[in-house]
Design a protein around this motif. Sequence first.
Motif, PDB file in Angstrom:
ATOM      1  N   ALA A 250       3.868  -6.255  -1.921  1.00 28.82           N
ATOM      2  CA  ALA A 250       3.606  -6.112  -3.351  1.00 28.82           C
ATOM      3  C   ALA A 250       3.906  -4.689  -3.822  1.00 28.82           C
ATOM      4  O   ALA A 250       4.477  -4.482  -4.905  1.00 28.82           O
ATOM      5  N   ILE A 251       3.554  -3.707  -2.991  1.00 23.71           N
ATOM      6  CA  ILE A 251       3.846  -2.313  -3.329  1.00 23.71           C
ATOM      7  C   ILE A 251       5.353  -2.078  -3.372  1.00 23.71           C
ATOM      8  O   ILE A 251       5.874  -1.410  -4.284  1.00 23.71           O
ATOM      9  N   GLU A 252       6.079  -2.621  -2.411  1.00 29.32           N
ATOM     10  CA  GLU A 252       7.527  -2.466  -2.394  1.00 29.32           C
ATOM     11  C   GLU A 252       8.163  -3.101  -3.630  1.00 29.32           C
ATOM     12  O   GLU A 252       9.109  -2.568  -4.217  1.00 29.32           O
ATOM     13  N   LYS A 253       7.624  -4.244  -4.056  1.00 30.38           N
ATOM     14  CA  LYS A 253       8.148  -4.917  -5.248  1.00 30.38           C
ATOM     15  C   LYS A 253       7.873  -4.081  -6.494  1.00 30.38           C
ATOM     16  O   LYS A 253       8.697  -4.015  -7.410  1.00 30.38           O
ATOM     17  N   ALA A 254       6.704  -3.420  -6.537  1.00 35.26           N
ATOM     18  CA  ALA A 254       6.388  -2.552  -7.666  1.00 35.26           C
ATOM     19  C   ALA A 254       7.329  -1.348  -7.714  1.00 35.26           C
ATOM     20  O   ALA A 254       7.761  -0.927  -8.801  1.00 35.26           O
ATOM     21  N   LYS A 255       7.668  -0.812  -6.560  1.00 31.06           N
ATOM     22  CA  LYS A 255       8.613   0.312  -6.515  1.00 31.06           C
ATOM     23  C   LYS A 255       9.994  -0.109  -6.992  1.00 31.06           C
ATOM     24  O   LYS A 255      10.701   0.656  -7.655  1.00 31.06           O
ATOM     25  N   GLU A 256      10.385  -1.337  -6.682  1.00 28.14           N
ATOM     26  CA  GLU A 256      11.667  -1.848  -7.163  1.00 28.14           C
ATOM     27  C   GLU A 256      11.653  -2.040  -8.678  1.00 28.14           C
ATOM     28  O   GLU A 256      12.646  -1.777  -9.359  1.00 28.14           O
ATOM     29  N   ALA A 257      10.500  -2.461  -9.214  1.00 26.99           N
ATOM     30  CA  ALA A 257      10.401  -2.701 -10.653  1.00 26.99           C
ATOM     31  C   ALA A 257      10.414  -1.394 -11.441  1.00 26.99           C
ATOM     32  O   ALA A 257      10.943  -1.343 -12.558  1.00 26.99           O
ATOM     33  N   LEU A 258       9.846  -0.344 -10.859  1.00 23.48           N
ATOM     34  CA  LEU A 258       9.780   0.955 -11.541  1.00 23.48           C
ATOM     35  C   LEU A 258      10.329   2.041 -10.624  1.00 23.48           C
ATOM     36  O   LEU A 258       9.574   2.833 -10.046  1.00 23.48           O
ATOM     37  N   PRO A 259      11.656   2.089 -10.451  1.00 17.28           N
ATOM     38  CA  PRO A 259      12.237   3.094  -9.552  1.00 17.28           C
ATOM     39  C   PRO A 259      11.967   4.508 -10.053  1.00 17.28           C
ATOM     40  O   PRO A 259      11.923   4.756 -11.262  1.00 17.28           O
ATOM     41  N   GLY A 260      11.761   5.411  -9.116  1.00 14.02           N
ATOM     42  CA  GLY A 260      11.487   6.799  -9.467  1.00 14.02           C
ATOM     43  C   GLY A 260      10.015   7.107  -9.664  1.00 14.02           C
ATOM     44  O   GLY A 260       9.642   8.268  -9.874  1.00 14.02           O
ATOM     45  N   MET A 261       9.167   6.079  -9.592  1.00 11.99           N
ATOM     46  CA  MET A 261       7.730   6.294  -9.716  1.00 11.99           C
ATOM     47  C   MET A 261       7.057   6.034  -8.374  1.00 11.99           C
ATOM     48  O   MET A 261       7.608   5.345  -7.518  1.00 11.99           O
ATOM     49  N   ARG A 262       5.868   6.601  -8.202  1.00  6.66           N
ATOM     50  CA  ARG A 262       5.134   6.470  -6.950  1.00  6.66           C
ATOM     51  C   ARG A 262       3.848   5.685  -7.185  1.00  6.66           C
ATOM     52  O   ARG A 262       3.352   5.595  -8.312  1.00  6.66           O
ATOM     53  N   VAL A 263       3.293   5.166  -6.095  1.00  5.72           N
ATOM     54  CA  VAL A 263       2.050   4.406  -6.183  1.00  5.72           C
ATOM     55  C   VAL A 263       0.872   5.371  -6.219  1.00  5.72           C
ATOM     56  O   VAL A 263       0.704   6.204  -5.326  1.00  5.72           O
TER      57      VAL A 263
END
Length: 391
Positions: A250-263
Motif C-alpha cells: 500500500a505504501i509503494e502504491k501511494a509513492k507511485e500515486a504521488l511521486p516525489g513525496m515521502r511517507v
Amino acid sequence: MSPVSLRRWGWIHKWSSLVCTVFMLLLCLTGLPLIYSHEIAHLLGNEVEPPTLSTPMPQGNVDAVIASAKELYPSKKPMFISQEADVPEIWNVTLADHMHDHDYKPIAVDARTTKVITEPAFEGGAFMSTMLALHVDLFMGLPGMLFLGFMGLLLLVAIVSGVVLYAPFMRKLDFGTVRRERSSRLKWLDMHNMLGIVTMVWLLVVGGTGVINTWGDLLLKYYQNNELAQILHKYEGKAPLPHTASVHDAIEKAKEALPGMRVAFVAFPGTDFSSAHHYGIFMNGDEAFSSRLYRPVLIDANTGELTDAPELPWYLTALLVSQPLHFGDYGGQPLKLLWALLDIATIVILVTGLYLWLKRGKAAKVAAKSSNDKRAADAAMPALARGQEAS
C-alpha cells in the motif's frame, strides 16, 4: 480619542487580560519546554537513536516491521506507523486495544533490520507528556481544548485593545521609553507597554495559531463527515472486510500515486485519520514548508487498490500550517531561540500586567480609606469649626 472611548477600551483591555492571564501564563510556562521537546528528550535519554550497522542496509519490509512490534503485544492492534524525516532508519509503531485507545504503546523498530529497538517513553517521558497535556487540553480532552481556545480569543482581544491604548498613553514619550527614575509602578507600566508593542505581531501569530489548533478535533470531524464521506460514498452501509492487504504494498502504491513525496505516517482502518475500510497513507514533501503539508492516499485495506488521493481542504491546510508555526518548528535552532525569548517576554508582560492591576487596586483602597477617614473626621468636627476651616 474621546475620554469615553478611552475608558471603554481601557475596560475591554483590563478585563480581557485579567480573565485570561493565569491561563496564558500556564501556556507560556508549559510552551517553553515544548519548544525544545526534542532536545530535552535527548538530554533525558528518551530520544531513540537508530543502531549503527556494520554495513549499510536498505529499508526492510514494512509488514515485517509491524509483525516485530506486535510480538511484544500480540493482543493489540496497530493504529499508526510513522517516520521522522530526519530519522528514516526508524519506524514508530503505535499499538492499542482499539482504534480510539489513549493508552497506546509506542514501539520503535529498525526500518532496515525490522527488529524492535525499544519501547520509548510515552510522549518523551513523564515531564514532557505532562507539559504537553497541560498545554493542549488541561487533561480535559476536547472541553479543555475549547476552553483554552476561548482564552486565546480573549488574549487576541487584549492585544488589539492594548495597541489601541498604546498611542494615547505614550503620545508624549519616545517609542520604547522606560522611565526608570520615576515610581516603580510607572517603570513597570512602561516596561509592560514596551514589551507588549514589540511582541505584538508574534503574540498575534502564536495566539491565532493556538486558537486554530484547539479546533483541530472539530475540523477533522467536519472533514470526515463532509469531504471524506463524499469520497467514500460507495462504501456507505458496507461492513468492513478483513484487512488482508499488505501495508508495504500500500505504501509503494501511494509513492507511485504521488511521486516525489515521502511517507509521513500511515493510519490504520478505524482511526480518526482513515476510514473503516482504508489505510490512510499521509505523504508530505521534504522542504521546510512542504514537510508540514500532508496529502492523504486512501488504499483499500482488503483489496490493496487505490481509492483516491484527495487534496486536503483549506481549513485542514490552515491547521497543519498553524501547528509548527505555533511552536517555531520551521527554522531550526535560530527560530527556536527567537520563540523562546519572545515566550519569556510574554511571561514578563503577563506578570507586569497582573502586578499593575494589583498595585492599582491597592492604591485605590488606600485612597478610598483616606477619603473615608477625612469624611469621618469632618463629621466628628463641630459645625462651627468646619465652617471656619472652609472659610
